[in-house]
Scaffold this motif. Structure first.
Motif, PDB file in Angstrom:
ATOM      1  N   CYS A  23      -2.941  58.433 -28.298  1.00  0.00           N
ATOM      2  CA  CYS A  23      -2.866  57.820 -29.630  1.00  0.00           C
ATOM      3  C   CYS A  23      -3.637  56.513 -29.570  1.00  0.00           C
ATOM      4  O   CYS A  23      -3.647  55.834 -28.542  1.00  0.00           O
ATOM      5  N   VAL A  31       1.884  58.751 -25.758  1.00  0.00           N
ATOM      6  CA  VAL A  31       0.909  57.789 -26.282  1.00  0.00           C
ATOM      7  C   VAL A  31       0.253  56.999 -25.146  1.00  0.00           C
ATOM      8  O   VAL A  31      -0.966  56.913 -25.048  1.00  0.00           O
ATOM      9  N   ASN A  73      -1.875  59.277 -38.279  1.00  0.00           N
ATOM     10  CA  ASN A  73      -1.717  57.862 -38.655  1.00  0.00           C
ATOM     11  C   ASN A  73      -2.830  57.420 -39.611  1.00  0.00           C
ATOM     12  O   ASN A  73      -2.892  56.248 -39.982  1.00  0.00           O
ATOM     13  N   LYS A  91       2.158  52.684 -42.252  1.00  0.00           N
ATOM     14  CA  LYS A  91       3.019  51.875 -41.387  1.00  0.00           C
ATOM     15  C   LYS A  91       3.586  50.642 -42.074  1.00  0.00           C
ATOM     16  O   LYS A  91       4.646  50.159 -41.693  1.00  0.00           O
TER      17      LYS A  91
HETATM   18  S1  SF4 Z   1       4.308  56.079 -33.905  1.00  0.00           S
HETATM   19 FE1  SF4 Z   1       2.607  57.537 -34.136  1.00  0.00          FE
HETATM   20  S2  SF4 Z   1       0.827  56.237 -34.530  1.00  0.00           S
HETATM   21 FE2  SF4 Z   1       2.386  54.914 -33.665  1.00  0.00          FE
HETATM   22  S3  SF4 Z   1       1.982  54.856 -31.460  1.00  0.00           S
HETATM   23 FE3  SF4 Z   1       3.491  56.482 -31.836  1.00  0.00          FE
HETATM   24  S4  SF4 Z   1       2.298  58.351 -32.076  1.00  0.00           S
HETATM   25 FE4  SF4 Z   1       0.882  56.612 -32.309  1.00  0.00          FE
END
Ligand code: SF4
Length: 239
Positions: free
Chosen positions: A38, A51, A112, A136
């Motif tokens: 990610c 990630v 995202n 976000k």
């Molecule tokens: S919440 Fe989603 S966008 Fe944020 S670090 Fe984790 S996998 Fe990546």
């Protein structure tokens, strides 16, 4: 804090597979494929192994998963590809092509929104039937960078929102309400940006196994408070 592009993935890796889920695609029974890597570092992320250190997790065989899906076609409505962030994975398009064309299954990606060009290409090539995109925080550099843990490119996020809204495929946007990072009034700002009739859901923060250890055990919103936010700001699912 780094740029999101510094976290781009170099190899296609399947790092998890759920054969049957009723939770990952609203109203559908689906299989779920998890891709490693990610480009964000959200402090509240629950998939941080996927990630930060996907190489520490075993690889799943793509051919075995495709063979499983082929045998279960009549039992599932589609396949959700999630992560991590699927769009940083160079194997995403090839994987979708294998699921959509030979198998004839519908697909949804969770994203995202940091790669609008790829999202557009997947839509134009009919490789995805649905998309859920995280929003976000309010769409300004400072708020977004605070909640996604990297220096944000807000123009890309806004471009993804526009592409998805104009796509004609099923979609919804969602925000995880993290106490101390996302204030209730900011949900109103997000809705003003995406449009009040746009499919939008909020989900609660869970204080277990977070990427930022400081958030472990951080007080969660009480259910009553969260339900009232949901009633006030959520719009319902899918266009
Ligand atoms: S919440 Fe989603 S966008 Fe944020 S670090 Fe984790 S996998 Fe990546």
């Amino acid at each position: 804090m780094r740029l999101a592009s510094e976290y781009n993935c170099v190899a296609p890796r399947i790092k998890g597979f759920i054969p049957l889920s009723m939770l990952d695609w609203p109203g559908q029974i689906c299989s779920v494929i998890f891709l490693g890597g990610c480009n964000f570092r959200c402090p509240a992320c629950h998939n941080h192994k996927l990630v930060v250190n996907p190489d520490s997790l075993p690889d799943f065989s793509m051919s075995e998963i495709l063979s499983y899906l082929d045998g279960r076609k009549g039992w599932i409505d589609g396949v959700t590809i999630t992560g991590g962030e699927p769009t940083v994975n160079p194997g995403l398009e090839a994987l979708l092509e294998q699921i959509v064309n030979p198998l004839g299954l519908r697909t949804k990606i969770d994203t995202n929104g940091s790669n609008p060009a790829l999202i557009k290409r997947l839509i134009d090539q009919n490789l995805i039937s649905a998309v859920s995109m995280d929003i976000k925080a309010p769409l300004d550099f400072e708020s977004y960078s605070r909640v996604c843990g990297v220096l944000s490119d807000i123009d890309k996020i806004l471009h993804s929102i526009d592409i998805i809204k104009a796509s004609g495929i099923d979609f919804f946007f969602r925000t995880t309400v993290v106490p101390g990072l996302v204030a209730e009034r900011e949900l109103a700002e997000i809705k003003n940006t995406i449009g009040h009739d746009t499919p939008y859901m909020i989900q609660p923060f869970r204080n277990i196994d977070t990427l930022d250890p400081h958030l472990k055990g951080f007080p969660e919103y009480e259910m009553e408070r969260f339900e009232s936010m949901k009633a006030r700001y959520g719009t319902g699912l899918f266009s």
